[in-house]
Design an enzyme around this catalytic site. Structure first.
Site, PDB file in Angstrom:
ATOM      1  N   GLY A 194       0.718  -1.137   0.013  1.00  0.00           N
ATOM      2  CA  GLY A 194      -0.052  -0.107   0.042  1.00  0.00           C
ATOM      3  C   GLY A 194       0.790   1.206  -0.076  1.00  0.00           C
ATOM      4  N   GLY A 195       2.014   1.116  -0.420  1.00  0.00           N
ATOM      5  CA  GLY A 195       2.893   2.093  -0.464  1.00  0.00           C
ATOM      6  C   GLY A 195       4.191   2.250   0.226  1.00  0.00           C
ATOM      7  N   SER A 196       4.437   0.782   0.624  1.00  0.00           N
ATOM      8  CA  SER A 196       5.928   0.833   1.396  1.00  0.00           C
ATOM      9  C   SER A 196       7.289   0.705   0.744  1.00  0.00           C
ATOM     10  CB  SER A 196       5.791  -0.624   2.324  1.00  0.00           C
ATOM     11  OG  SER A 196       4.671  -0.779   3.172  1.00  0.00           O
TER      12      SER A 196
END
Length: 321
Positions: free
Chosen positions: A267-269
């Site tokens: 989710g954006g890591s």
């Protein structure tokens, strides 16, 4: 009053006679929130932030960094101004170069893999106590691999695109002989017997894993602070987040401790810490890069199968393509 470009030049060259302290600090803060140009590769020196507990030569780093102390210089930012290392001018240190630049120098004999590795180990020793981005070092194994890489160059053997270049690996990706801790004490001794597919591919390209990097517990936060290893700081400013969950990778790469590394993203890591620390990253299309682990739970959740990806992080866009 200096314009923004002049202030940045003052920071880079430390021309303090023409810059007030407040102007220099404000320029550093502005640079921290500016997206790097294609010709610029941020590589900030570490700030004199509080240190975490000590780093062993080839072991793990454990302990929470204490609270940030203000520098009390009146600017309200709580950190000191630092120079910006640019890649459109002469580079004097090997740790300042990108992964492909280093590979080319090793391939042509301008430097050796061992010299490159030692430069990055030296950089780790210089700045990691302040940043707490690298949580496990593999000095002995990496030195042996670097010597073998140099012998391959001498023998005229086929060389991969990252031949002899040191790399880092986030501590939720299996790296043979080291624990895949996920940042939690319960998995501190969960040693993986084999490499993850992405690590296998990095080795096949010639890269040499030499350190592991921090992440929040189970990789479930966008701020890198783990129960096992503590808080990772942003090398531009210790009062702002390094992002997450691949914040250890982002901080290590931005500060010059590593030229390239592996993280992951659901989710954006990958993207979030790259943004926070001013580096480059790519989240591959789901299913393009294989993901597997031998550390329980081996089976991924449906959301992970559909969305999780492992990918590279570096200071240059060209290095992550």
């Amino acid at each position: 009053m200096l314009n923004r470009r002049q202030r940045q030049m003052c920071i880079r060259d430390r021309l303090t006679p023409t810059c007030s302290n407040s102007e220099t600090t404000n320029a550093a803060a502005t640079r921290h929130h500016t997206t790097p140009s294609p010709n610029e590769s941020p590589n900030p020196a570490a700030h004199p932030a509080p240190t975490a507990t000590g780093t062993t030569a080839a072991g793990s780093v454990r302990g929470r960094a204490p609270a940030i102390q203000s520098d009390n210089d009146g600017d309200g930012l709580g950190f000191e101004s630092v120079g910006i290392v640019r890649h459109d001018g002469p580079m004097s240190e090997l740790w300042q170069l990108g992964a492909l630049e280093l590979a080319e120098k090793i391939r042509t004999g301008d430097t050796s893999s061992r010299e490159v590795l030692e430069a990055h180990i030296g950089r780790v020793e210089a700045v990691n106590p302040q940043l707490n981005a690298i949580v496990r070092r593999l000095d002995d194994e990496a030195r042996s691999a670097a010597d073998a890489a140099d012998q391959a160059v001498a023998d005229g053997a086929p060389l991969g695109p990252l031949h002899g270049v040191p790399c880092t690996v986030k501590e939720n990706i299996d790296l043979a002989g080291t624990p895949t801790t996920q940042g939690v004490p319960a998995l501190a001794d969960a040693v993986a017997p084999i490499d993850a597919p992405t690590v296998e591919r990095m080795r096949a390209a010639g890269a040499i894993p030499f350190a592991r990097t921090n992440l929040p517990d189970l990789g479930l936060r966008v701020h890198t602070d783990s129960t096992l290893h503590g808080l990772t700081l942003n090398p531009w400013n210790p009062n702002v987040t390094a992002g997450g969950s691949s914040g250890g990778e982002a901080s290590a790469i931005a500060s010059g401790m590593s030229p390239i590394g592996l993280g992951n993203d659901i989710g954006g890591s990958l993207r979030n810490p790259a943004h926070c620390c001013g580096i480059a990253s790519i989240k591959p299309t789901a299913g393009v890069v294989p993901i597997a682990s031998v550390v329980p739970p081996e089976d991924h959740l449906l959301a992970e199968i559909e969305m999780l990806g492992e990918g590279p992080m570096a200071r240059h866009v060209a290095d992550v393509r």
